[in-house]
Write a protein that holds these residues in place. Structure first.
Motif, PDB file in Angstrom:
ATOM      1  N   CYS A  34       0.827  -1.208   0.000  1.00  0.00           N
ATOM      2  CA  CYS A  34       0.000   0.000   0.000  1.00  0.00           C
ATOM      3  C   CYS A  34       0.863   1.261   0.000  1.00  0.00           C
ATOM      4  O   CYS A  34       0.538   2.253  -0.670  1.00  0.00           O
ATOM      5  CB  CYS A  34      -0.931  -0.003   1.211  1.00  0.00           C
ATOM      6  SG  CYS A  34      -2.224  -1.264   1.133  1.00  0.00           S
ATOM      7  N   ILE A  38       0.343   3.556  -3.197  1.00  0.00           N
ATOM      8  CA  ILE A  38      -0.253   4.880  -3.014  1.00  0.00           C
ATOM      9  C   ILE A  38       0.735   5.974  -3.397  1.00  0.00           C
ATOM     10  O   ILE A  38       0.365   7.004  -3.993  1.00  0.00           O
ATOM     11  CB  ILE A  38      -0.731   5.041  -1.559  1.00  0.00           C
ATOM     12  CG1 ILE A  38      -1.888   4.083  -1.286  1.00  0.00           C
ATOM     13  CG2 ILE A  38      -1.147   6.479  -1.278  1.00  0.00           C
ATOM     14  CD1 ILE A  38      -2.354   4.069   0.150  1.00  0.00           C
ATOM     15  N   LEU A  56      -1.999  -2.893  -7.428  1.00  0.00           N
ATOM     16  CA  LEU A  56      -2.594  -3.059  -6.103  1.00  0.00           C
ATOM     17  C   LEU A  56      -3.816  -3.968  -6.164  1.00  0.00           C
ATOM     18  O   LEU A  56      -4.023  -4.808  -5.277  1.00  0.00           O
ATOM     19  CB  LEU A  56      -3.001  -1.691  -5.539  1.00  0.00           C
ATOM     20  CG  LEU A  56      -1.890  -0.814  -4.968  1.00  0.00           C
ATOM     21  CD1 LEU A  56      -2.454   0.529  -4.510  1.00  0.00           C
ATOM     22  CD2 LEU A  56      -1.194  -1.517  -3.809  1.00  0.00           C
ATOM     23  N   VAL A  60      -2.925  -7.061  -3.659  1.00  0.00           N
ATOM     24  CA  VAL A  60      -3.568  -7.040  -2.342  1.00  0.00           C
ATOM     25  C   VAL A  60      -4.439  -8.276  -2.101  1.00  0.00           C
ATOM     26  O   VAL A  60      -4.331  -8.917  -1.043  1.00  0.00           O
ATOM     27  CB  VAL A  60      -4.368  -5.737  -2.157  1.00  0.00           C
ATOM     28  CG1 VAL A  60      -5.259  -5.827  -0.904  1.00  0.00           C
ATOM     29  CG2 VAL A  60      -3.421  -4.551  -2.022  1.00  0.00           C
TER      30      VAL A  60
END
Length: 232
Positions: A34, A38, A56, A60
């Motif tokens: 993350c 990000i 992601l 994830v």
């Protein structure tokens, strides 16, 4: 006052087994993914933010599937195994055996087998338990070649597929051999299987459900990432 029917009355409370190391590793990997993702979305230029978002979306769910998701739910009538991409419900009456080697597995009477991802085998923990058992045997004064050696053999042999029950010992304060945590869990499951396999309420069919809630986002992220790379 009525006497409970041993064929139907519960003897064990429901419990859940998870891998503490897997959960810790998953949290760490999610934090890193993350953070990088990000950062790329906020500071990236051109198609980089979209690629980061797709990555992601792919990574994830996979991290969650292999670290946070696995669990083994032990009930009075059935064993529910939540693996990375499947949920398997196994009535005790359908289970043939529980075996431990380099992984812990459950075998069903129809011929299939399923791995218990939430109860990973640790060779290091087994070796540590064997050393503790050897020290305890030496302190008890038992000769390694006779009674003491038998207990040490139980600590090693039971972890590699033996079928010991709860009397197999939980630590230095018990009468049985010292056991690794995952091997003790398998011992508990074997005893429960032995006691509940013929109970009426523990019969039924084995059911397997695919975890589309995990597979769907991962596949979507992979497809989107491929498209973005090809388009450039």
């Amino acid at each position: 006052m009525t006497t409970p029917d041993p064929q139907t009355s519960p003897k064990y409370e429901d419990r859940v087994h998870r891998s503490g190391g897997g959960i810790a590793g998953g949290v760490l990997l999610l934090g890193i993914a993350c953070w990088l993702g990000i950062d790329a979305i906020v500071a990236g230029e051109g198609s980089t933010p979209w690629r980061a978002l797709a990555a992601l979306l792919l990574v994830v769910p996979l991290i969650i599937a292999f670290t946070l998701r696995p669990a083994v739910y032990v009930g009075d009538d059935r064993l529910r195994v939540r693996n990375p991409f499947r949920i398997i419900v196994l009535p005790w009456g359908q289970i043939e055996a529980l075996r431990s080697g380099y992984s812990n597995e459950v075998f069903v009477k129809t011929g299939g087998k399923f791995q218990l991802w939430a109860v990973p085998v640790s060779l290091r923990a087994r070796n540590k338990a064997a050393r503790r058992e050897a020290r305890r045997t030496a302190q008890d004064g038992g000769p390694m070649g006779t009674g003491g050696g038998g207990r040490l053999g139980g600590a090693l042999g039971g972890g590699l597929g033996g079928s010991r029950g709860l009397s197999g010992g939980r630590g230095a304060g018990s009468d049985g051999p010292v056991r690794a945590e995952s091997d003790q869990v398998m011992d508990d499951l074997r005893e429960l299987l032995e006691q509940r396999a013929t109970v009426r309420s523990a019969q039924g069919e084995v059911t397997v459900r695919w975890a589309y809630e995990v597979m769907g986002p991962a596949v979507a992220g992979a497809v989107l990432l491929v498209i973005l790379v090809v388009v450039g």
